[in-house]
Design a protein around this motif. Structure first.
Motif, PDB file in Angstrom:
ATOM      1  N   UNK A 146       0.737  -1.296  -0.123  1.00 51.38           N
ATOM      2  CA  UNK A 146       0.019  -0.212  -0.001  1.00 51.38           C
ATOM      3  C   UNK A 146       0.877   1.249  -0.195  1.00 51.38           C
ATOM      4  N   UNK A 147       0.258   2.125  -0.600  1.00 51.32           N
ATOM      5  CA  UNK A 147       1.134   3.398  -0.631  1.00 51.32           C
ATOM      6  C   UNK A 147       0.461   4.501   0.586  1.00 51.32           C
ATOM      7  N   UNK A 148      -0.535   4.191   1.124  1.00 53.73           N
ATOM      8  CA  UNK A 148      -1.229   4.854   2.073  1.00 53.73           C
ATOM      9  C   UNK A 148      -0.812   4.034   3.587  1.00 53.73           C
ATOM     10  N   UNK A 149      -0.468   4.948   4.496  1.00 57.61           N
ATOM     11  CA  UNK A 149      -0.063   4.426   5.711  1.00 57.61           C
ATOM     12  C   UNK A 149      -1.427   3.867   6.532  1.00 57.61           C
ATOM     13  N   UNK A 150      -2.610   4.300   5.986  1.00 60.94           N
ATOM     14  CA  UNK A 150      -3.699   3.802   6.790  1.00 60.94           C
ATOM     15  C   UNK A 150      -3.936   2.439   6.464  1.00 60.94           C
ATOM     16  N   UNK A 151      -3.540   1.904   5.286  1.00 64.76           N
ATOM     17  CA  UNK A 151      -3.696   0.370   5.045  1.00 64.76           C
ATOM     18  C   UNK A 151      -3.204  -0.367   6.121  1.00 64.76           C
ATOM     19  N   UNK A 152      -4.149  -1.242   6.707  1.00 60.30           N
ATOM     20  CA  UNK A 152      -3.377  -2.092   7.728  1.00 60.30           C
ATOM     21  C   UNK A 152      -2.469  -3.342   7.364  1.00 60.30           C
ATOM     22  N   UNK A 153      -2.394  -3.622   5.905  1.00 61.24           N
ATOM     23  CA  UNK A 153      -1.707  -4.795   5.561  1.00 61.24           C
ATOM     24  C   UNK A 153      -1.485  -4.659   4.042  1.00 61.24           C
ATOM     25  N   UNK A 154      -0.424  -5.427   3.321  1.00 64.63           N
ATOM     26  CA  UNK A 154      -0.165  -5.455   1.882  1.00 64.63           C
ATOM     27  C   UNK A 154      -0.883  -6.798   1.666  1.00 64.63           C
ATOM     28  N   UNK A 155      -0.982  -6.644   0.223  1.00 64.00           N
ATOM     29  CA  UNK A 155      -1.939  -7.688  -0.281  1.00 64.00           C
ATOM     30  C   UNK A 155      -1.033  -8.540  -1.156  1.00 64.00           C
ATOM     31  N   UNK A 156      -1.530  -9.713  -1.250  1.00 69.24           N
ATOM     32  CA  UNK A 156      -0.894 -10.651  -2.333  1.00 69.24           C
ATOM     33  C   UNK A 156      -2.031 -11.503  -2.820  1.00 69.24           C
ATOM     34  N   UNK A 157      -1.640 -12.317  -3.695  1.00 65.93           N
ATOM     35  CA  UNK A 157      -2.679 -13.137  -4.795  1.00 65.93           C
ATOM     36  C   UNK A 157      -1.577 -14.278  -5.228  1.00 65.93           C
ATOM     37  N   UNK A 158      -2.228 -15.479  -5.083  1.00 66.69           N
ATOM     38  CA  UNK A 158      -1.430 -16.809  -5.155  1.00 66.69           C
ATOM     39  C   UNK A 158      -2.420 -17.921  -5.923  1.00 66.69           C
ATOM     40  N   UNK A 159      -2.049 -18.388  -7.119  1.00 67.63           N
ATOM     41  CA  UNK A 159      -2.837 -19.215  -7.798  1.00 67.63           C
ATOM     42  C   UNK A 159      -2.079 -20.377  -8.364  1.00 67.63           C
ATOM     43  N   UNK A 160      -2.716 -21.718  -8.476  1.00 64.88           N
ATOM     44  CA  UNK A 160      -2.314 -22.716  -9.038  1.00 64.88           C
ATOM     45  C   UNK A 160      -3.323 -23.143 -10.308  1.00 64.88           C
ATOM     46  N   UNK A 161      -2.990 -23.177 -11.651  1.00 64.05           N
ATOM     47  CA  UNK A 161      -3.795 -23.378 -12.614  1.00 64.05           C
ATOM     48  C   UNK A 161      -3.434 -24.295 -13.436  1.00 64.05           C
ATOM     49  N   UNK A 162      -4.099 -25.181 -14.486  1.00 63.49           N
ATOM     50  CA  UNK A 162      -3.702 -26.226 -15.324  1.00 63.49           C
ATOM     51  C   UNK A 162      -4.612 -26.168 -16.647  1.00 63.49           C
ATOM     52  N   UNK A 163      -4.101 -26.395 -17.742  1.00 66.05           N
ATOM     53  CA  UNK A 163      -4.674 -26.444 -18.841  1.00 66.05           C
ATOM     54  C   UNK A 163      -5.401 -27.621 -19.007  1.00 66.05           C
ATOM     55  N   UNK A 164      -6.691 -27.655 -19.014  1.00 62.07           N
ATOM     56  CA  UNK A 164      -7.651 -28.962 -18.905  1.00 62.07           C
ATOM     57  C   UNK A 164      -7.869 -29.458 -20.446  1.00 62.07           C
ATOM     58  N   UNK A 165      -8.070 -28.506 -21.348  1.00 64.94           N
ATOM     59  CA  UNK A 165      -7.756 -28.738 -22.645  1.00 64.94           C
ATOM     60  C   UNK A 165      -6.598 -29.818 -23.165  1.00 64.94           C
ATOM     61  N   UNK A 166      -5.459 -29.288 -22.689  1.00 63.59           N
ATOM     62  CA  UNK A 166      -4.181 -30.136 -23.036  1.00 63.59           C
ATOM     63  C   UNK A 166      -4.264 -31.460 -22.498  1.00 63.59           C
TER      64      UNK A 166
END
Length: 374
Positions: free
Chosen positions: A42-62
């Protein structure tokens, strides 16, 4: 055995086999999953936490088309194996033909050298008779043309013998100057009519080139079916866990689908279908050509065998005439020139008979390769 082991072209073909085997191995591997991760500060000090995103995916058609791709790759590897086997058969057939050619050409060269020595000796006697005034200069000149013709045939045969030895050296992967001592009988077993009929009926199961085309069609058919499957939407499925800057965590799944609006893989489907049809036609043409090639050889052998039998009778008659001329010459009943003429005609017929024998045996060796009886 030496030709198959040492032939340079076969060595390259075996390298191609290794490449295709590696491609078949690669086609059997499952596609790797995709791991996505991102983190935001966050660029603002008022935000309580940083953010993240994690994902695991696969190509079903393959995964859905994986078995078809694997089938296509293994059929392609089988095609290369069978093509290599066909090349080995052809090298075996060529080595047999070159062996036969070398053996018979040497026999013909020996007869031509004997004939050359005979006419040169007769020409020397004719020159001597001309000096004595017993024969005319026109007779000497006419005989000189005969001598030159025999010498030319002898020189041509020497070149043919050299070319055959060089071709055999190249087939065996040897240097051009290598000296080969060929041993063994120059014979090829005859194939009976019953065996030919049986082998012709089983030709699609015997000939490696035909079986290679069958494998190639199977590989292309799998690629065509794979292309049909790929016209459906490409689906990617995955699981996601995320947290925003308010420290609120979420977890769920993601799904992405390619919308089949414009492409729908129609171009690739058309290409694979046309390629499959070409392979189908190539197999049908090759099978027809195989039957035609065998029939042409069989017809040629019948004609050559009749020529051989007629010439063999002439050679026997000429041999008796030569034997009788020897006794007649001793009693002065025949001139030396006529005796030389009888002997040269007999040698010419023997050379022609050897040439027919060689052609028959070369065709027999070719028939073995075409029928798959190598």
């Amino acid at each position: 055995m030496l030709a198959v082991a040492n032939n340079p072209q076969l060595k390259l073909a075996r390298d191609d086999r290794g490449i295709v085997s590696a491609q078949a191995f690669a086609a059997g591997l499952l596609p790797d999953p995709v791991l996505d991760f991102s983190r935001g500060y966050p660029t603002s000090s008022s935000a309580p936490s940083s953010s993240y995103s994690a994902g695991l995916s696969g190509n079903l058609s393959a995964l859905l088309t994986h078995s078809l791709g694997k089938r296509a790759a293994h059929a392609a590897a089988r095609e290369v194996d069978l093509s290599l086997l066909w090349k080995e058969w052809q090298v075996i057939g060529t080595s047999r033909q070159l062996f036969l050619r070398s053996w018979y050409q040497q026999k013909m060269l020996d007869l031509l050298r004997a004939e050359s020595a005979l006419v040169e000796h007769g020409h020397a006697e004719l020159l001597e008779a001309n000096r004595r005034g017993d024969v005319s200069l026109a007779s000497v000149n006419a005989d000189q043309l005969t001598v030159q013709a025999v010498q030319t045939r002898r020189s041509d045969m020497e070149l043919k013998v050299l070319a055959t030895h060089q071709a055999l050296d190249a087939l065996l992967g040897l240097s051009p100057g290598a000296q080969l001592q060929l041993i063994g009988p120059a014979t090829i077993p005859r194939i009976s009519a019953a065996e030919i009929a049986r082998d012709l009926a089983a030709l699609p199961r015997r000939r490696p080139d035909l079986r290679a085309l069958q494998a190639g069609y199977a590989s292309q058919d799998a690629r065509y079916r794979q292309a049909i499957w790929q016209q459906f939407p490409a689906i990617t499925v995955g699981f996601v866990r995320a947290r925003d800057t308010d420290a609120i965590s979420t977890r769920g799944f993601q799904l992405s689908i390619t919308l089949p609006v414009f492409n729908r893989n129609r171009g690739n489907i058309a290409i694979e279908k046309a390629t499959r049809q070409k392979l189908h036609d190539a197999y049908a043409i090759r099978l027809t050509d195989a039957h035609a090639d065998i029939e042409h050889i069989l017809q040629g052998q019948k004609w050559l065998q009749r020529q051989h039998d007629q010439l063999a009778r002439s050679v026997t008659t000429a041999a008796k005439a030569v034997e009788a001329s020897g006794a007649a010459s001793l009693h002065g009943d025949i001139s030396g020139l006529d005796e030389v003429k009888l002997k040269t005609e007999w040698l010419d017929q023997r050379i022609q008979l050897l040439a027919i024998d060689l052609t028959l045996l070369e065709q027999q060796a070719m028939l073995q390769t075409l029928l798959g009886t190598s």
